[in-house]
Design a protein around this motif. Sequence first.
Motif, mmCIF file in Angstrom:
data_model
loop_
_atom_site.group_PDB
_atom_site.id
_atom_site.type_symbol
_atom_site.label_atom_id
_atom_site.label_comp_id
_atom_site.label_asym_id
_atom_site.label_seq_id
_atom_site.Cartn_x
_atom_site.Cartn_y
_atom_site.Cartn_z
ATOM 1 N N ALA A 1 98.787 -37.080 73.986
ATOM 2 C CA ALA A 1 98.066 -37.815 75.032
ATOM 3 C C ALA A 1 97.315 -36.894 75.982
ATOM 4 O O ALA A 1 96.853 -37.336 77.035
ATOM 5 N N LEU A 2 97.181 -35.617 75.623
ATOM 6 C CA LEU A 2 96.464 -34.664 76.463
ATOM 7 C C LEU A 2 95.024 -34.533 75.990
ATOM 8 O O LEU A 2 94.744 -34.567 74.787
ATOM 9 N N SER A 3 94.119 -34.347 76.947
ATOM 10 C CA SER A 3 92.708 -34.118 76.645
ATOM 11 C C SER A 3 92.361 -32.708 77.104
ATOM 12 O O SER A 3 92.156 -32.462 78.297
ATOM 13 N N GLU A 4 92.299 -31.793 76.159
ATOM 14 C CA GLU A 4 92.037 -30.390 76.474
ATOM 15 C C GLU A 4 91.441 -29.723 75.251
ATOM 16 O O GLU A 4 91.228 -30.354 74.218
ATOM 17 N N PHE A 5 91.179 -28.406 75.370
ATOM 18 C CA PHE A 5 90.558 -27.689 74.268
ATOM 19 C C PHE A 5 91.398 -27.748 72.999
ATOM 20 O O PHE A 5 90.885 -28.013 71.904
ATOM 21 N N TRP A 6 92.731 -27.512 73.122
ATOM 22 C CA TRP A 6 93.569 -27.407 71.929
ATOM 23 C C TRP A 6 93.822 -28.764 71.263
ATOM 24 O O TRP A 6 94.521 -28.835 70.254
ATOM 25 N N SER A 7 93.209 -29.816 71.795
ATOM 26 C CA SER A 7 93.241 -31.103 71.089
ATOM 27 C C SER A 7 92.529 -31.016 69.750
ATOM 28 O O SER A 7 92.779 -31.834 68.861
ATOM 29 N N CYS A 8 91.647 -30.034 69.589
ATOM 30 C CA CYS A 8 90.985 -29.867 68.282
ATOM 31 C C CYS A 8 92.003 -29.572 67.186
ATOM 32 O O CYS A 8 91.747 -29.819 66.006
ATOM 33 N N HIS A 9 93.181 -29.060 67.559
ATOM 34 C CA HIS A 9 94.283 -28.864 66.623
ATOM 35 C C HIS A 9 95.305 -29.999 66.701
ATOM 36 O O HIS A 9 95.872 -30.395 65.686
ATOM 37 N N ASN A 10 95.561 -30.507 67.907
ATOM 38 C CA ASN A 10 96.720 -31.371 68.139
ATOM 39 C C ASN A 10 96.438 -32.868 68.015
ATOM 40 O O ASN A 10 97.301 -33.617 67.572
ATOM 41 N N ASN A 11 95.274 -33.303 68.432
ATOM 42 C CA ASN A 11 94.862 -34.709 68.326
ATOM 43 C C ASN A 11 93.344 -34.747 68.414
ATOM 44 O O ASN A 11 92.784 -34.536 69.498
ATOM 45 N N PRO A 12 92.638 -35.018 67.312
ATOM 46 C CA PRO A 12 91.175 -34.919 67.315
ATOM 47 C C PRO A 12 90.476 -35.887 68.262
ATOM 48 O O PRO A 12 89.275 -35.746 68.491
ATOM 49 N N ALA A 13 91.196 -36.836 68.822
ATOM 50 C CA ALA A 13 90.578 -37.727 69.806
ATOM 51 C C ALA A 13 90.460 -37.065 71.176
ATOM 52 O O ALA A 13 89.662 -37.495 72.016
ATOM 53 N N GLY A 14 91.252 -36.008 71.421
ATOM 54 C CA GLY A 14 91.392 -35.469 72.760
ATOM 55 C C GLY A 14 90.263 -34.599 73.265
ATOM 56 O O GLY A 14 90.227 -34.269 74.447
ATOM 57 N N PHE A 15 89.318 -34.195 72.401
ATOM 58 C CA PHE A 15 88.230 -33.322 72.871
ATOM 59 C C PHE A 15 86.881 -34.047 72.881
ATOM 60 O O PHE A 15 85.824 -33.410 72.928
ATOM 61 N N ALA A 16 86.897 -35.369 72.897
ATOM 62 C CA ALA A 16 85.660 -36.155 72.839
ATOM 63 C C ALA A 16 84.782 -35.977 74.074
ATOM 64 O O ALA A 16 83.569 -36.211 74.017
ATOM 65 N N ASP A 17 85.367 -35.565 75.204
ATOM 66 C CA ASP A 17 84.610 -35.455 76.452
ATOM 67 C C ASP A 17 84.008 -34.072 76.670
ATOM 68 O O ASP A 17 83.393 -33.822 77.710
ATOM 69 N N TYR A 18 84.182 -33.164 75.713
ATOM 70 C CA TYR A 18 83.638 -31.817 75.890
ATOM 71 C C TYR A 18 82.111 -31.836 75.843
ATOM 72 O O TYR A 18 81.520 -32.366 74.912
ATOM 73 N N ASN A 19 81.487 -31.209 76.859
ATOM 74 C CA ASN A 19 80.026 -31.148 76.942
ATOM 75 C C ASN A 19 79.482 -29.750 76.720
ATOM 76 O O ASN A 19 78.273 -29.541 76.770
ATOM 77 N N ASN A 20 80.366 -28.785 76.516
ATOM 78 C CA ASN A 20 79.954 -27.397 76.320
ATOM 79 C C ASN A 20 80.554 -26.849 75.031
ATOM 80 O O ASN A 20 81.590 -27.308 74.576
ATOM 81 N N ILE A 21 79.880 -25.847 74.475
ATOM 82 C CA ILE A 21 80.453 -25.117 73.350
ATOM 83 C C ILE A 21 81.655 -24.323 73.858
ATOM 84 O O ILE A 21 81.623 -23.726 74.930
ATOM 85 N N ALA A 22 82.752 -24.345 73.111
ATOM 86 C CA ALA A 22 83.969 -23.650 73.527
ATOM 87 C C ALA A 22 84.619 -22.992 72.328
ATOM 88 O O ALA A 22 84.550 -23.504 71.203
ATOM 89 N N VAL A 23 85.253 -21.851 72.569
ATOM 90 C CA VAL A 23 85.952 -21.088 71.529
ATOM 91 C C VAL A 23 87.337 -20.737 72.044
ATOM 92 O O VAL A 23 87.498 -20.387 73.223
#
Length: 282
Positions: free
Chosen positions: A40-62
């Motif tokens: 239920a967290l929305s953060e960078f590592w959602s790309c690994h943990n829950n693909p719904a959690g990074f939908a609000d990202y507006n910048n490229i991130a690594v």
Amino acid sequence: MKRILLTCIFLFVFVPIIFAWDIATPVGSKTNSIGNCSVALSEFWSCHNNPAGFADYNNIAVGLSYENRFLLKELAYKNIGVIIPFNIGVIGITASQFGYNRYNENLIGLGLSRSFGPNLKIGLKLDYIFLKHSIDYAKIQTVTFELGIQYHINKSLCLGAYIFNPINVKLKTFNKERIPIIMRIGLSYFVKEDFLITAEIEENFENNFSYRFGLEYEIYKKLLNISNKFVGIEFNEVKHIFKDVLIEASLKENKNNVVEIIELDDQYFDNDEHVSTAFKLI
């Protein structure tokens, strides 16, 4: 020689657990410090943990993450992630590896996350998985997918759900081993802007339920965040309660909109070291 012998004994005793896919465990020092709550967290590592959690990202991130389990490099868990926003949604590219050169589990993923209105976010991720035993054996490979959903009931409360490998793919091994289905559902609640409560339940179809709970409190948000948690975990009817500390240092956003976040997590109870870092780019 003694180190190699201890590692071989560990792999032999715990091979059902290791073969139950460490590459599907949650990623990130913050997640690791709050009892592996992530759905239920929305953060960078959602790309690994829950693909719904990074939908609000507006910048490229690594981001990069390294976990040294039991202080053995043979049990290292390494992760990398890249987030790129597009008009159709936000793309997440991930790679994970557990193990070392003679035995390793690997996952490469490509995910898409989108918002459907102000409250609903859905993400889908395709995974290429391959297992390598040693240079003497051919690698075992397969493909599967992950699906995640997050629904913001209000500004403070979020419900998350996630499933890994719903098709229960089979590996081309001697005993036709299957990659387990893993399901998670949980809540995150911001009591205040700097005080988070989160809880979730995980069902791994090769094991019993896992119950997770975490607290995070940010003392000084601008430069240094120190979060104290009291975490209770119940797994296979054995309950462990422990306390650990997450130290998260973040640089202030500069005029070029470049932000660096470094997370350090020392779990003295489990004798693990975990470091992760993420960069937002223009």
